[in-house]
Scaffold this motif. Structure first.
Motif, PDB file in Angstrom:
ATOM      1  N   GLN A  73       0.688  -1.354   0.127  1.00 13.07           N
ATOM      2  CA  GLN A  73      -0.036  -0.042   0.040  1.00 13.07           C
ATOM      3  C   GLN A  73       0.801   1.134   0.049  1.00 13.07           C
ATOM      4  O   GLN A  73       0.651   2.143  -0.895  1.00 13.07           O
ATOM      5  CB  GLN A  73      -0.990  -0.005   1.275  1.00 13.07           C
ATOM      6  CG  GLN A  73      -1.683   1.121   1.336  1.00 13.07           C
ATOM      7  CD  GLN A  73      -2.758   1.141   2.448  1.00 13.07           C
ATOM      8  OE1 GLN A  73      -2.878   0.138   3.098  1.00 13.07           O
ATOM      9  NE2 GLN A  73      -3.427   2.422   2.900  1.00 13.07           N
ATOM     10  N   ILE A  74       1.834   1.444   0.764  1.00 14.33           N
ATOM     11  CA  ILE A  74       2.695   2.312   0.941  1.00 14.33           C
ATOM     12  C   ILE A  74       3.582   2.564  -0.415  1.00 14.33           C
ATOM     13  O   ILE A  74       3.658   3.687  -0.991  1.00 14.33           O
ATOM     14  CB  ILE A  74       4.027   2.150   1.914  1.00 14.33           C
ATOM     15  CG1 ILE A  74       3.158   1.972   3.416  1.00 14.33           C
ATOM     16  CG2 ILE A  74       5.130   3.234   2.029  1.00 14.33           C
ATOM     17  CD1 ILE A  74       4.256   1.822   4.418  1.00 14.33           C
ATOM     18  N   TYR A  79      -1.776   5.958  -5.861  1.00 13.07           N
ATOM     19  CA  TYR A  79      -2.932   5.314  -6.568  1.00 13.07           C
ATOM     20  C   TYR A  79      -3.460   4.001  -6.134  1.00 13.07           C
ATOM     21  O   TYR A  79      -4.337   3.437  -6.630  1.00 13.07           O
ATOM     22  CB  TYR A  79      -1.968   4.773  -7.708  1.00 13.07           C
ATOM     23  CG  TYR A  79      -1.322   5.662  -8.576  1.00 13.07           C
ATOM     24  CD1 TYR A  79      -1.811   6.363  -9.536  1.00 13.07           C
ATOM     25  CD2 TYR A  79       0.083   6.261  -8.556  1.00 13.07           C
ATOM     26  CE1 TYR A  79      -1.497   7.238 -10.519  1.00 13.07           C
ATOM     27  CE2 TYR A  79       0.537   6.975  -9.219  1.00 13.07           C
ATOM     28  CZ  TYR A  79      -0.121   7.698 -10.513  1.00 13.07           C
ATOM     29  OH  TYR A  79       0.232   8.638 -11.090  1.00 13.07           O
ATOM     30  N   TRP A  80      -3.053   3.931  -4.787  1.00 15.10           N
ATOM     31  CA  TRP A  80      -3.759   3.042  -3.670  1.00 15.10           C
ATOM     32  C   TRP A  80      -5.325   3.482  -3.771  1.00 15.10           C
ATOM     33  O   TRP A  80      -6.236   2.508  -3.712  1.00 15.10           O
ATOM     34  CB  TRP A  80      -3.343   2.636  -2.527  1.00 15.10           C
ATOM     35  CG  TRP A  80      -3.999   1.780  -1.707  1.00 15.10           C
ATOM     36  CD1 TRP A  80      -4.820   1.864  -0.710  1.00 15.10           C
ATOM     37  CD2 TRP A  80      -3.597   0.252  -1.423  1.00 15.10           C
ATOM     38  NE1 TRP A  80      -5.296   0.614  -0.241  1.00 15.10           N
ATOM     39  CE2 TRP A  80      -4.626  -0.186  -0.668  1.00 15.10           C
ATOM     40  CE3 TRP A  80      -2.629  -0.463  -2.294  1.00 15.10           C
ATOM     41  CZ2 TRP A  80      -4.491  -1.669  -0.477  1.00 15.10           C
ATOM     42  CZ3 TRP A  80      -2.899  -1.881  -2.296  1.00 15.10           C
ATOM     43  CH2 TRP A  80      -3.755  -2.488  -1.088  1.00 15.10           C
ATOM     44  N   ASN A 155       5.458  -7.469  15.868  1.00 16.66           N
ATOM     45  CA  ASN A 155       6.594  -6.341  15.337  1.00 16.66           C
ATOM     46  C   ASN A 155       6.900  -6.769  13.841  1.00 16.66           C
ATOM     47  O   ASN A 155       7.512  -8.095  13.715  1.00 16.66           O
ATOM     48  CB  ASN A 155       7.836  -6.304  16.112  1.00 16.66           C
ATOM     49  CG  ASN A 155       7.635  -5.492  17.180  1.00 16.66           C
ATOM     50  OD1 ASN A 155       7.054  -4.429  17.352  1.00 16.66           O
ATOM     51  ND2 ASN A 155       8.332  -5.980  18.469  1.00 16.66           N
ATOM     52  N   ARG A 156       6.785  -6.029  13.000  1.00 15.32           N
ATOM     53  CA  ARG A 156       7.104  -6.305  11.429  1.00 15.32           C
ATOM     54  C   ARG A 156       7.810  -5.077  11.055  1.00 15.32           C
ATOM     55  O   ARG A 156       7.411  -4.096  11.203  1.00 15.32           O
ATOM     56  CB  ARG A 156       5.855  -6.771  10.693  1.00 15.32           C
ATOM     57  CG  ARG A 156       5.233  -7.967  11.120  1.00 15.32           C
ATOM     58  CD  ARG A 156       4.400  -8.523  10.131  1.00 15.32           C
ATOM     59  NE  ARG A 156       3.796  -9.863  10.571  1.00 15.32           N
ATOM     60  CZ  ARG A 156       3.337 -10.575  10.007  1.00 15.32           C
ATOM     61  NH1 ARG A 156       3.184 -10.522   8.598  1.00 15.32           N
ATOM     62  NH2 ARG A 156       2.872 -11.779  10.515  1.00 15.32           N
ATOM     63  N   ILE A 157       8.512  -5.520   9.914  1.00 12.38           N
ATOM     64  CA  ILE A 157       9.369  -4.406   9.225  1.00 12.38           C
ATOM     65  C   ILE A 157       8.591  -3.797   8.090  1.00 12.38           C
ATOM     66  O   ILE A 157       7.752  -4.634   7.434  1.00 12.38           O
ATOM     67  CB  ILE A 157      10.658  -4.918   8.388  1.00 12.38           C
ATOM     68  CG1 ILE A 157      11.857  -5.418   9.584  1.00 12.38           C
ATOM     69  CG2 ILE A 157      11.515  -4.119   7.618  1.00 12.38           C
ATOM     70  CD1 ILE A 157      12.737  -6.317   9.025  1.00 12.38           C
ATOM     71  N   VAL A 158       8.627  -2.541   7.926  1.00 13.77           N
ATOM     72  CA  VAL A 158       7.570  -1.923   7.008  1.00 13.77           C
ATOM     73  C   VAL A 158       8.193  -1.084   6.039  1.00 13.77           C
ATOM     74  O   VAL A 158       7.807  -0.640   4.896  1.00 13.77           O
ATOM     75  CB  VAL A 158       6.489  -0.982   7.460  1.00 13.77           C
ATOM     76  CG1 VAL A 158       5.463  -1.909   8.319  1.00 13.77           C
ATOM     77  CG2 VAL A 158       6.841   0.039   8.529  1.00 13.77           C
TER      78      VAL A 158
END
Length: 199
Positions: A73-74, A79-80, A155-158
């Motif tokens: 999404q980022i 355009y999302w 915890n997740r990397i974005v």
């Protein structure tokens, strides 16, 4: 140039991290990244695994380590909002395949790099930027920062920043230039289908 440098040095390190990502939500972000980096170096440096074995491990653990739908999404940016639900779903799927195919090809590129966490910066209640350095025997040290988001207790990397340059923003710029050719998200989807062998 930065994208090429990131691909050469960050690729193996990124892979090293995600290949050992497990359910460790209770662990602090800095400790999490440091521990995973150490474990993953051993995995990537292991010459016993075939390339196919490494790719399977990479894909499975990439899904655990990164919040892929949020990163997609980022990356799609503004355009999302204009994409249909079907286009969003397909983009997440194609983006996933694109990242796998891009970085899995570098699984054997490890050549003695070492990884160390150097600090962290809290961005807000849910996000921490974990700072690290990659020492490359064949080149200069590289500063790599990991944006870690705690969502639903995990915890997740974005995002990953190489020498201050966001990889999410880099991909977003590349994809936006493709969409700009026609103004249609479908143009990007067609490109990704072709690059990932989906059509």
């Amino acid at each position: 140039m930065m994208n090429a440098l990131a691909s050469r040095v960050l690729g193996p390190i990124c892979i090293m991290l995600v290949m050992s990502f497990q359910a460790v939500a209770a662990e602090e972000p800095a400790a999490l990244i440091e521990r995973l980096g150490g474990q993953a170096i051993g995995i990537v440096a292991n010459g016993a695994d075939t390339t196919d074995d490494k790719q399977k491990k990479f894909e499975a653990l990439f899904d655990e380590g990164f919040d892929v739908p949020l990163v997609a999404q980022i990356v799609l940016g503004r355009y999302w909002r204009t994409a249909t639900a079907e286009q969003r779903d397909e983009f997440v799927n194609l983006f996933h395949k694109y990242i796998i195919s891009t970085y899995a090809s570098r699984l054997n590129a490890y050549s003695g790099q070492t990884f160390a966490v150097t600090g962290e910066q809290r961005l807000n209640d849910d996000e921490v930027m974990v700072k690290s350095v990659v020492k490359d025997p064949g080149g200069p040290d590289l500063k790599v920062d990991w944006r870690v988001l705690n969502r639903n207790g995990e915890n997740r990397i974005v995002d990953v920043y190489v020498e201050g340059v966001s990889m999410a923003v880099t991909h977003r710029s590349e994809f936006a230039s493709v969409i700009a050719q026609t103004g249609q998200v479908e143009t990007l989807l067609e490109r990704l289908r072709s690059q990932t062998g989906q059509g």
